[in-house]
Design a protein around this motif. Structure first.
Motif, short mmCIF file in Angstrom:
data_model
loop_
_atom_site.label_atom_id
_atom_site.label_comp_id
_atom_site.label_asym_id
_atom_site.label_seq_id
_atom_site.Cartn_x
_atom_site.Cartn_y
_atom_site.Cartn_z
N ASP A 60 0.85 -1.14 0.02
CA ASP A 60 0.11 -0.08 0.23
C ASP A 60 0.84 1.20 -0.01
O ASP A 60 0.84 2.19 0.94
N GLU A 61 1.58 1.52 -1.01
CA GLU A 61 2.68 2.39 -1.21
C GLU A 61 1.96 3.99 -1.01
O GLU A 61 2.61 4.56 -0.19
N GLU A 62 1.04 4.01 -1.86
CA GLU A 62 0.48 5.42 -1.82
C GLU A 62 0.26 5.86 -0.38
O GLU A 62 0.57 6.88 -0.08
N ASN A 63 -0.68 4.96 0.39
CA ASN A 63 -1.31 5.34 1.62
C ASN A 63 -0.12 5.64 2.70
O ASN A 63 -0.04 6.31 3.64
N ALA A 64 0.85 4.40 2.50
CA ALA A 64 2.03 4.58 3.52
C ALA A 64 2.62 5.86 3.29
O ALA A 64 3.10 6.48 4.34
N ARG A 65 2.87 6.45 2.25
CA ARG A 65 3.80 7.36 2.01
C ARG A 65 2.84 8.80 2.46
O ARG A 65 3.44 9.74 3.04
N LYS A 66 1.60 8.67 2.05
CA LYS A 66 0.84 9.91 2.53
C LYS A 66 0.61 9.89 4.07
O LYS A 66 1.00 11.19 4.54
N LEU B 66 -8.09 -1.76 2.89
CA LEU B 66 -6.87 -2.70 2.43
C LEU B 66 -7.19 -4.03 2.25
O LEU B 66 -7.58 -4.60 3.02
N ARG B 67 -6.82 -4.25 0.96
CA ARG B 67 -7.22 -5.71 0.45
C ARG B 67 -6.85 -6.94 1.60
O ARG B 67 -5.72 -6.71 2.19
N THR B 68 -7.76 -7.63 1.98
CA THR B 68 -7.49 -8.76 3.05
C THR B 68 -7.72 -10.30 2.58
O THR B 68 -9.00 -10.37 2.29
N THR B 69 -7.12 -10.87 1.96
CA THR B 69 -7.16 -12.33 1.27
C THR B 69 -7.28 -13.36 1.93
O THR B 69 -7.64 -14.46 1.56
N CYS B 70 -6.59 -13.56 3.03
CA CYS B 70 -6.33 -14.78 3.85
C CYS B 70 -5.54 -15.70 2.79
O CYS B 70 -5.58 -17.07 3.29
N ILE C 14 2.53 -0.79 5.75
CA ILE C 14 2.95 -0.73 4.48
C ILE C 14 2.31 -1.74 3.59
O ILE C 14 2.32 -1.51 2.32
N GLY C 15 1.86 -2.84 4.15
CA GLY C 15 1.15 -3.78 3.19
C GLY C 15 0.83 -5.00 4.13
O GLY C 15 0.84 -5.06 5.35
#
Ligand code: GLN
Length: 446
Positions: free
Chosen positions: A24-30, A60-64, A92-93
């Motif tokens: 989740d690069e964009e939100n982490a940088r934000k 934020l996608r959560t797939t298990c 971060i992800g």
């Protein structure tokens, strides 16, 4: 800067390690930008982190690691995520795992095989394999995992990092995708014991959304890392050094005990006579609970839905057969059978009774000793492909971590030497809600 560094490192090494499912690069940088220039009021301020992909994260996608949840974007944060947001860590992800946390190698993931950073031909362990591999390869300073039968401690051991499974009830399970609700706990995976203590303090505590959390003050775990273990009484179960445990694992534990003796602790051999039934008991109970918990994935409310079903029954059947992988199906079938009328008393009820005996074994030992020490795993990391098609071998090798979950106790794995270039883990088990003593011993040994 820390977030930049973390993303740079991910770009450098994750092509090989394959720990992340979503970045989740964009939100982490934000978020990092927002925090920039502010004064950090706590030790975790601005620290980047990765989350096992069975911990729900808002938007934020959560797939298990399952096709069943391939496109699932949760509408809320798990309590552990909310608590980390309060102290301003930066997610971060999301990290790879065995599908629905069922497995010991991260190979049952529907999406990718994570590699052990120490040897790319080996597994990182599981089910929190992505979390352990990401920390071990320096991609994030800490990650969260979950542990139902060893899934934090075993990958920590295989990857040479520190993994804590807290007491059942210490950390909220709200927002963890449930596997076996009476066993699941979330906990930190870090490079040092001190980091681990700091993260646990941030995520622990009572939660109105999880009635199994306990109203007990959360100690300042890191403040107690004095290095002092004088007079500490250690129990070493003979079953943890016996059959099936490799010479290297046994020797590394004996070497660790020497170090602790040198610091003024004493140790004695004890017995946990019912631990030999741990694996059988666990697979009955965990699969039973899983069969009930996974009933919610029916193609209607969540996740994957088959195309053009003829009727409702076919919608259920096809969505579940297409959405779940083999290991998950195996557990659902085993659990459904164990809970079915006519077999319930023979299997589920019996397993609950044995669970009580296993817990009593621990109570007996803890009436005389402060901590229990043994190896985390009987061997170092497996080769990719070595056990995944042989589920019984894979199950049996969890014999040293499973009893801790059945008894609801806290346990840590800390790095304890190497064999053939692969890390080994030392397991330290404590009394209920006595993570503090575990951390003190682990830190003194580290
Ligand atoms: N390896 C064990 C299993 O497959 C433990 C998994 C876990 O702790 N989530 O069930």
């Amino acid at each position: 800067d820390l977030v930049d560094q973390s993303i740079k490192r991910i770009n450098e090494v994750d092509g090989k390690v394959q720990a992340f499912l979503t970045i989740d690069e964009e939100n982490a940088r934000k978020k990092a930008k927002e925090l920039d220039g502010k004064l950090g009021e706590n030790l975790l301020f601005g620290i980047p982190a990765g989350m096992k992909d069975n911990i729900v994260t808002k938007n934020l996608r959560t797939t298990c690691a399952s096709k069943m949840l391939e496109n699932f974007d949760p509408i809320y944060d798990a309590t552990v995520i909310e608590k980390l947001n309060e102290v301003n860590t930066v997610t971060i992800g999301k990290l790879n795992m065995d599908e629905f946390a069922m497995g010991s190698t991260t190979e049952t993931s529907a999406f990718k095989i994570t590699k052990n950073p120490w040897d790319l031909n080996r597994v990182p362990g599981g089910s929190s394999g992505g979390s352990a591999a990401a920390v071990a390869s320096g991609q994030v300073p800490f990650a969260l995992g979950t542990d139902t039968g060893g899934s934090i401690r075993q990958p920590a051991a295989f990857c040479g990092v520190v993994g804590m499974k807290p007491t059942y009830g210490r950390v909220s399970r709200y927002g963890l995708v449930a596997f076996a609700s009476s066993l699941d706990q979330a906990g930190p995976i870090t490079r040092t014991v001190e980091d681990n203590a700091i993260v646990l303090q941030a995520i622990a505590g009572l939660d109105a959304n999880d009635s199994t959390t306990v109203n007990k003050e959360v100690p300042n775990y890191a403040a107690d890392l004095t290095g002092d273990v004088k007079g500490l009484k250690i129990a070493v179960p003979k079953e943890y050094l016996g059959e099936g445990v490799s010479e290297a694992s046994r020797e590394s534990v004996l070497a660790a005990l020497k170090v602790l003796e040198g610091l003024g602790a004493t140790w004695e051999e004890v017995s946990l006579p019912h631990s030999q039934y741990g694996v059988a008991t666990y697979y009955l109970l965990a699969s039973s609970e899983a069969s009930a918990n996974l009933a919610r994935f029916d193609g209607v409310r969540y996740g994957y839905r088959t195309e053009n079903p003829k009727n409702l029954m076919e919608l259920y059947k096809k969505s579940r057969s297409e959405g779940f992988g083999d290991e998950v199906k195996r557990r659902i079938m085993l659990g459904t059978f164990a809970l079915s009328s006519g077999f319930y008393d023979a299997y589920y009820k019996k397993a609950q009774q044995v669970r009580t005996l296993i817990k009593q074994d621990f109570d007996n030992v803890f009436s005389k000793y402060d901590v229990i020490i043994g190896p985390t795993t009987p061997t170092p990391a497996y080769k990719i492909g070595e056990v995944v098609d042989d589920p019984v071998t894979m199950y049996v090798r969890d014999l040293l971590t499973i009893p801790v979950n059945l008894a609801g106790l806290p346990g840590i794995s800390v790095p304890c030497g190497f064999t053939e270039g692969l890390p080994l883990g030392l397991q330290i088990i404590g009394k209920h809600f006595d993570e503090q003593t575990i951390y003190r011993v682990a830190h003194a040994f580290e």
